[in-house]
Design a protein around this motif. Structure first.
Motif, PDB file in Angstrom:
ATOM      1  N   SER A   1       0.739  -1.204   0.013  1.00  0.00           N
ATOM      2  CA  SER A   1       0.146  -0.086  -0.042  1.00  0.00           C
ATOM      3  C   SER A   1       0.982   1.220   0.118  1.00  0.00           C
ATOM      4  O   SER A   1       0.227   2.413  -0.515  1.00  0.00           O
ATOM      5  CB  SER A   1      -0.921   0.204   1.015  1.00  0.00           C
ATOM      6  N   ARG A   2       2.010   1.181   0.581  1.00  0.00           N
ATOM      7  CA  ARG A   2       2.843   2.232   0.340  1.00  0.00           C
ATOM      8  C   ARG A   2       3.738   2.652  -0.771  1.00  0.00           C
ATOM      9  O   ARG A   2       4.375   3.467  -1.216  1.00  0.00           O
ATOM     10  CB  ARG A   2       4.178   2.192   1.413  1.00  0.00           C
ATOM     11  N   GLY A   3       3.603   1.397  -1.866  1.00  0.00           N
ATOM     12  CA  GLY A   3       4.101   1.545  -3.124  1.00  0.00           C
ATOM     13  C   GLY A   3       5.106   0.626  -3.514  1.00  0.00           C
ATOM     14  O   GLY A   3       5.740   0.979  -4.512  1.00  0.00           O
ATOM     15  N   GLU A   4       5.753  -0.052  -2.661  1.00  0.00           N
ATOM     16  CA  GLU A   4       6.856  -0.734  -2.838  1.00  0.00           C
ATOM     17  C   GLU A   4       6.300  -2.156  -3.664  1.00  0.00           C
ATOM     18  O   GLU A   4       5.321  -2.493  -3.633  1.00  0.00           O
ATOM     19  CB  GLU A   4       7.269  -1.379  -1.446  1.00  0.00           C
ATOM     20  N   SER A   5       7.419  -2.760  -4.286  1.00  0.00           N
ATOM     21  CA  SER A   5       7.005  -3.856  -5.022  1.00  0.00           C
ATOM     22  C   SER A   5       6.723  -5.026  -4.067  1.00  0.00           C
ATOM     23  O   SER A   5       7.088  -5.071  -3.038  1.00  0.00           O
ATOM     24  CB  SER A   5       8.281  -4.134  -5.879  1.00  0.00           C
ATOM     25  N   LEU A   6       6.004  -5.859  -4.756  1.00  0.00           N
ATOM     26  CA  LEU A   6       5.649  -7.094  -4.041  1.00  0.00           C
ATOM     27  C   LEU A   6       6.752  -7.950  -3.734  1.00  0.00           C
ATOM     28  O   LEU A   6       6.668  -8.802  -2.605  1.00  0.00           O
ATOM     29  CB  LEU A   6       4.521  -7.875  -4.818  1.00  0.00           C
TER      30      LEU A   6
END
Length: 95
Positions: A6-11
């Motif tokens: 949700s913070r935009g980091e990659s899975l």
């Protein structure tokens, strides 16, 4: 992992930081994110692990089978002795 995504980091990075996935799964996630086919690759990983579970269940079943057969043979022997011992005792008394 949900917070990281949700913070935009990659899975891939969040999955790697969690420490619960094997390298195969992490590699498939990385390739899926780069190629845009993440759902398809995760389906392949799920199919692979389904096959592993089925194989382990077959091995477990084949290992437990002789134990169950011996247990059933013991039960049959106890029942047979329960029937025949009184008959043998009666026949010994009549002599």
């Amino acid at each position: 992992m949900g917070d990281g995504v949700s913070r935009g980091e990659s899975l891939y990075l969040t999955a790697q930081r969690s420490g619960i996935f094997l390298p195969l799964v992490l590699q498939m996630i990385a390739v899926g994110e780069e190629s845009g086919s993440l759902p398809d690759l995760l389906d392949e990983v799920a199919d692979f692990y389904d096959g592993e579970v089925e194989y382990d269940l077959v091995k477990l079943t084949s290992a437990i089978e002789p134990i169950l057969i011996a247990f059933m043979a013991g039960l049959v022997a106890v029942l047979a002795l329960g029937i025949f011992l009184p008959i043998w005792d009666l026949s010994a008394m009549s002599r």
